[in-house]
Design a protein around this motif. Structure first.
Motif, PDB file in Angstrom:
ATOM      1  N   ASN A   1      -3.805  -7.186 -17.951  1.00 29.54           N
ATOM      2  CA  ASN A   1      -2.933  -6.774 -17.067  1.00 29.54           C
ATOM      3  C   ASN A   1      -1.987  -4.829 -17.936  1.00 29.54           C
ATOM      4  O   ASN A   1      -1.611  -5.153 -18.199  1.00 29.54           O
ATOM      5  N   THR A   2      -2.358  -4.276 -17.028  1.00 28.08           N
ATOM      6  CA  THR A   2      -2.009  -3.359 -16.978  1.00 28.08           C
ATOM      7  C   THR A   2      -0.400  -2.268 -16.264  1.00 28.08           C
ATOM      8  O   THR A   2       0.001  -1.857 -17.069  1.00 28.08           O
ATOM      9  N   GLU A   3      -0.561  -2.929 -15.309  1.00 30.02           N
ATOM     10  CA  GLU A   3       0.693  -3.151 -14.327  1.00 30.02           C
ATOM     11  C   GLU A   3       2.136  -3.018 -14.754  1.00 30.02           C
ATOM     12  O   GLU A   3       2.532  -2.036 -14.704  1.00 30.02           O
ATOM     13  N   ILE A   4       2.553  -3.357 -16.454  1.00 30.69           N
ATOM     14  CA  ILE A   4       3.793  -2.411 -16.586  1.00 30.69           C
ATOM     15  C   ILE A   4       3.613  -1.178 -16.875  1.00 30.69           C
ATOM     16  O   ILE A   4       4.852  -0.663 -16.727  1.00 30.69           O
ATOM     17  N   GLU A   5       3.145  -1.339 -17.916  1.00 32.63           N
ATOM     18  CA  GLU A   5       3.419   0.591 -17.959  1.00 32.63           C
ATOM     19  C   GLU A   5       2.826   1.767 -17.183  1.00 32.63           C
ATOM     20  O   GLU A   5       3.685   2.438 -16.776  1.00 32.63           O
ATOM     21  N   GLN A   6       1.624   0.998 -16.262  1.00 33.31           N
ATOM     22  CA  GLN A   6       1.545   2.210 -14.590  1.00 33.31           C
ATOM     23  C   GLN A   6       2.935   1.497 -13.901  1.00 33.31           C
ATOM     24  O   GLN A   6       3.001   2.933 -13.729  1.00 33.31           O
ATOM     25  N   PHE A   7       3.489   0.620 -13.341  1.00 29.67           N
ATOM     26  CA  PHE A   7       4.293   0.878 -12.310  1.00 29.67           C
ATOM     27  C   PHE A   7       5.804   0.565 -12.958  1.00 29.67           C
ATOM     28  O   PHE A   7       6.328   1.641 -12.514  1.00 29.67           O
ATOM     29  N   PHE A   8       5.717  -0.414 -14.035  1.00 31.97           N
ATOM     30  CA  PHE A   8       7.055  -0.030 -13.836  1.00 31.97           C
ATOM     31  C   PHE A   8       7.530   0.672 -14.699  1.00 31.97           C
ATOM     32  O   PHE A   8       8.456   1.824 -15.011  1.00 31.97           O
ATOM     33  N   PHE A   9       6.798   1.088 -16.250  1.00 34.73           N
ATOM     34  CA  PHE A   9       7.010   2.874 -17.057  1.00 34.73           C
ATOM     35  C   PHE A   9       7.131   3.639 -16.392  1.00 34.73           C
ATOM     36  O   PHE A   9       8.119   4.685 -17.357  1.00 34.73           O
ATOM     37  N   GLY A  10       6.202   3.827 -15.586  1.00 35.82           N
ATOM     38  CA  GLY A  10       5.741   5.077 -14.738  1.00 35.82           C
ATOM     39  C   GLY A  10       6.755   5.187 -14.095  1.00 35.82           C
ATOM     40  O   GLY A  10       7.800   6.869 -14.219  1.00 35.82           O
ATOM     41  N   ARG A  11       7.353   4.117 -13.308  1.00 34.16           N
ATOM     42  CA  ARG A  11       8.805   4.762 -12.885  1.00 34.16           C
ATOM     43  C   ARG A  11      10.014   5.224 -12.974  1.00 34.16           C
ATOM     44  O   ARG A  11      10.848   6.215 -13.098  1.00 34.16           O
ATOM     45  N   ILE A  12      10.489   4.250 -14.500  1.00 28.99           N
ATOM     46  CA  ILE A  12      11.242   4.907 -15.124  1.00 28.99           C
ATOM     47  C   ILE A  12      11.107   6.232 -15.894  1.00 28.99           C
ATOM     48  O   ILE A  12      11.887   6.903 -16.196  1.00 28.99           O
TER      49      ILE A  12
END
Length: 289
Positions: free
Chosen positions: A76-87
């Motif tokens: 799953n790549t959602e941490i990069e996509q959504f969490f760090f994406g927003r940061i």
């Protein structure tokens, strides 16, 4: 892995947009100094890689799948996509605000986004993740990544109560640089080879003499000093500051734009010697710069 997620597998722990803040407008590559060059083998020949390279920000301070979680066969790549994406979407404007800060400006949203970005930047590097893993006693890398998200505001309350100063090197021929661990904590009572700085450790930001140093651009850097140290710089450097609890860990960050203060005018760093000391300090607490 799908085609839509393939672009989130190469993870920059020092974002490209942040690296570009330390480049000239027409510059596409810059030099990287590897303080611990890799030892490689070519057949039976052992050699050490060169320590100085010239790279594009696209190819530096990054690892494949650093933030990819793996549960069994599911990746799953959602941490990069959504969490760090927003940061990383909120970070540039917040850094711009403090890079050009002038009294009596107050922007609560910029402060919140800035503290969150700086806190996450301290945790998201390989050194920061290793330190977080040790503190949280995580036994699995995915658990560490979950903890990173939960504790994203852990340093905010402590930093808000510091004295904030911005160093200005506009008139100096020597400029600020970055490293693979851009948020540097320095305490003169904790030298680089001391027990407080071994391996992945940094001096605790709650120690009285701990200063947090965060470069904002080629010409600006933020210095955070604990208030009790600013009032009494003759005490034991490793004394724990008043109200030391990282209560952001439990409640979420409790800070507002009214609670922090700058220590007067920006600090002028016109001396090349002073700037070089800052650069050497940053290198001592990093692996690559």
């Amino acid at each position: 892995m799908t085609v839509s997620t393939a672009g989130y597998r190469h993870n920059h722990y020092v974002p490209i947009w942040y690296q570009r803040r330390f480049m000239l407008p027409d510059q596409s590559r810059y030099f990287r100094l590897d303080l611990k060059p890799e030892v490689k083998f070519s057949g039976k020949v052992k050699y050490t890689r060169r320590d100085l390279h010239q790279w594009s920000p696209d190819n530096i301070f990054a690892e494949d799948d650093l933030y990819t979680t793996k549960w069994g066969k599911i990746e799953n790549t959602e941490i990069e996509q959504f969490f760090f994406g927003r940061i990383d979407a909120d970070g540039p404007q917040a850094l711009d605000y403090f890079d050009s800060f002038a009294h009596p400006s107050v922007d609560g949203k910029a402060l919140h986004n800035f503290l969150r970005y700086m806190g996450v930047q301290k945790l998201r590097t390989p050194k920061g993740l290793a330190h977080l893993r040790a503190l949280s006693r995580s036994t699995h890398r995915d658990t560490t990544l979950i903890e990173l998200q939960r504790l994203q505001n852990i340093f905010g309350a402590t930093w808000t109560e510091c004295v904030w100063q911005i160093a200005d090197a506009s008139n100096s021929p020597t400029k600020f640089i970055i490293s693979d661990h851009p948020v540097t904590v320095y305490n003169r009572g904790c030298p680089p080879l001391s027990e407080w700085c071994l391996g992945h450790s940094d001096p605790d930001i709650r120690m009285a003499a701990s200063h947090t140093i965060f470069p904002l651009s080629l010409n600006k850097a933020l210095f955070l000093t604990n208030l009790n140290w600013a009032r009494d710089p003759y005490q034991n450097e490793r004394t724990v500051r008043p109200n030391p609890k990282l209560y952001a860990m439990i409640k979420g960050a409790q800070y507002s734009a009214r609670d922090f203060g700058f220590g007067g005018k920006s600090l002028a760093h016109d001396s090349a010697d002073a700037m070089e000391r800052h650069r050497q300090l940053l290198k001592r607490y990093s692996r690559r710069s």
